[in-house]
Design a protein around this motif. Sequence first.
Motif, short mmCIF file in Angstrom:
data_model
loop_
_atom_site.label_atom_id
_atom_site.label_comp_id
_atom_site.label_asym_id
_atom_site.label_seq_id
_atom_site.Cartn_x
_atom_site.Cartn_y
_atom_site.Cartn_z
N ARG A 16 -1.42 -8.20 -1.52
CA ARG A 16 -1.89 -8.20 -0.13
C ARG A 16 -1.07 -9.13 0.78
NH1 ARG A 16 -8.54 -7.81 -0.22
NH2 ARG A 16 -8.64 -5.74 -1.18
N CYS A 17 0.22 -9.04 0.68
CA CYS A 17 1.09 -9.78 1.59
C CYS A 17 1.86 -8.79 2.44
CB CYS A 17 2.04 -10.69 0.81
SG CYS A 17 2.87 -9.89 -0.58
N VAL A 40 5.15 -7.67 -7.89
CA VAL A 40 5.04 -7.57 -6.43
C VAL A 40 4.22 -6.34 -6.07
CG1 VAL A 40 6.29 -7.44 -4.26
CG2 VAL A 40 7.30 -8.67 -6.19
N ARG A 41 3.04 -6.57 -5.52
CA ARG A 41 2.17 -5.46 -5.11
C ARG A 41 1.89 -5.53 -3.62
NH1 ARG A 41 -1.49 -2.69 -8.93
NH2 ARG A 41 -0.60 -2.94 -10.99
N CYS A 42 2.92 -5.81 -2.87
CA CYS A 42 2.77 -5.88 -1.42
C CYS A 42 4.12 -5.59 -0.78
CB CYS A 42 2.25 -7.26 -1.01
SG CYS A 42 3.32 -8.63 -1.52
N TYR A 43 4.17 -5.66 0.54
CA TYR A 43 5.37 -5.29 1.26
C TYR A 43 6.33 -6.46 1.37
CZ TYR A 43 8.46 -3.76 4.95
OH TYR A 43 9.57 -3.45 5.67
N TYR A 235 4.12 2.04 3.96
CA TYR A 235 3.57 0.86 4.63
C TYR A 235 3.73 0.97 6.14
CZ TYR A 235 3.12 -3.97 6.17
OH TYR A 235 2.76 -5.11 6.85
N ASP A 236 4.88 1.47 6.60
CA ASP A 236 5.11 1.60 8.04
C ASP A 236 4.12 2.58 8.66
OD1 ASP A 236 7.45 -0.11 8.37
OD2 ASP A 236 8.46 1.35 7.11
#
Length: 288
Positions: A16-17, A40-43, A235-236
Motif C-alpha cells: 500500500r505505497c 514489493v506489492r505497491c507502485y 495503477y494509473d
Amino acid sequence: TFDDLNSFIRILFLFRCQNLALDTRFLHPSVFSQIEEIEVRCYVSTISVDLFTLFKQLYLIEFQTHNFRKLIHRGGIEWIKKINQDIHVNLSNQTEIMLYEKNIMHINLIAEANVHFLRMSEVFPNEDFCIYKDFPFDQLVFVYQFCRCQSNKEGKMFKNLINIKSSYSCTYLWINQYYYFLTYFEKDNNTATMANAWTFLNSDSYKNIKKCDFERRLSLCNRSDYHLKEILSVYDFFIINKKIQIGVKALTYLVAIFSIVTNILVIKTIFSKNNKHIFKDFKHYTYL
C-alpha cells in the motif's frame, strides 16, 4: 551511516505505497545490511541504479505484474544490469555456473490465485524487445513469472493460463532463454521453483523459441531509434478513476449550491412587493 547498528532484517514487505522511489534514503544499507528478500506489492516509480549492489545477502526481489512494465519504461534495465556486475559466467560451462549458485538473483513476477495479474506477453510485449537487448545473462540474473499456487487446482489454472497461444512473447523468451539453469540448483523436483520451471520449459512457446529469430530482432534494434516512453499501467487507471470520482463528487456539491442559490433568488423574487401582482394567481409555491 550507522555502522554499529546491529540490524538483522531479513525480509522486507512493501504494501500500500504509492509513487515509492527505491533508493538509499528508503533502503539504508546499514539498516538493511542483512536483507535477503524484498517483496514489493505497491507502485514503485523509480529504482536507484546502484541500489541492489549494496545488499550482499539479497537474492530475491518480487514485484506484482501490473507495475513492472511501467517501472522499466521509466528507467530502463540499468538497475538490473548492475546486479552481479562483477560476475561474468561462461554460460556454456555448467561447472562454472554451479560455482556461483549463491550469487543468483531472482526477480520474480508473482502470480497468485484471486489476485489480478498480467500475462507475460503483456508485461514483456514484443514491442519492448529492444529494452532488453543487453540483458545481463552472464551475471546470473533471472526475471521470471512465479506462481504461488497453494493447491493442485491453482497449479492447473496457472498452467492453463500460460499455455494459451502467444502467452509467452519473444521478449520474455529472450530474457529467459537460459531459464533451465535454475534446474541445476534444485535437488528436490517437488519444490515450487521446479514446478514453475518445468511449466515454462515444457510450454509450446519455449519449445518453439527458434521461431523468434533473436538475431534478426537484435539487428532491427541496432537500426532503430527505439527509446523508453511513459506508459499507463493499471495503477494509473485506478488513480484516474479516483480523480473522476472526486471530480463528480465536487460537481454535485456545486450543483447543490447552485440549486440553493437559484431557489433563494426565486423566493426573493416572489416575496418582492414589486412582483406581487405578477404572482398573485400562481400556486406553484403554496407553502409560501
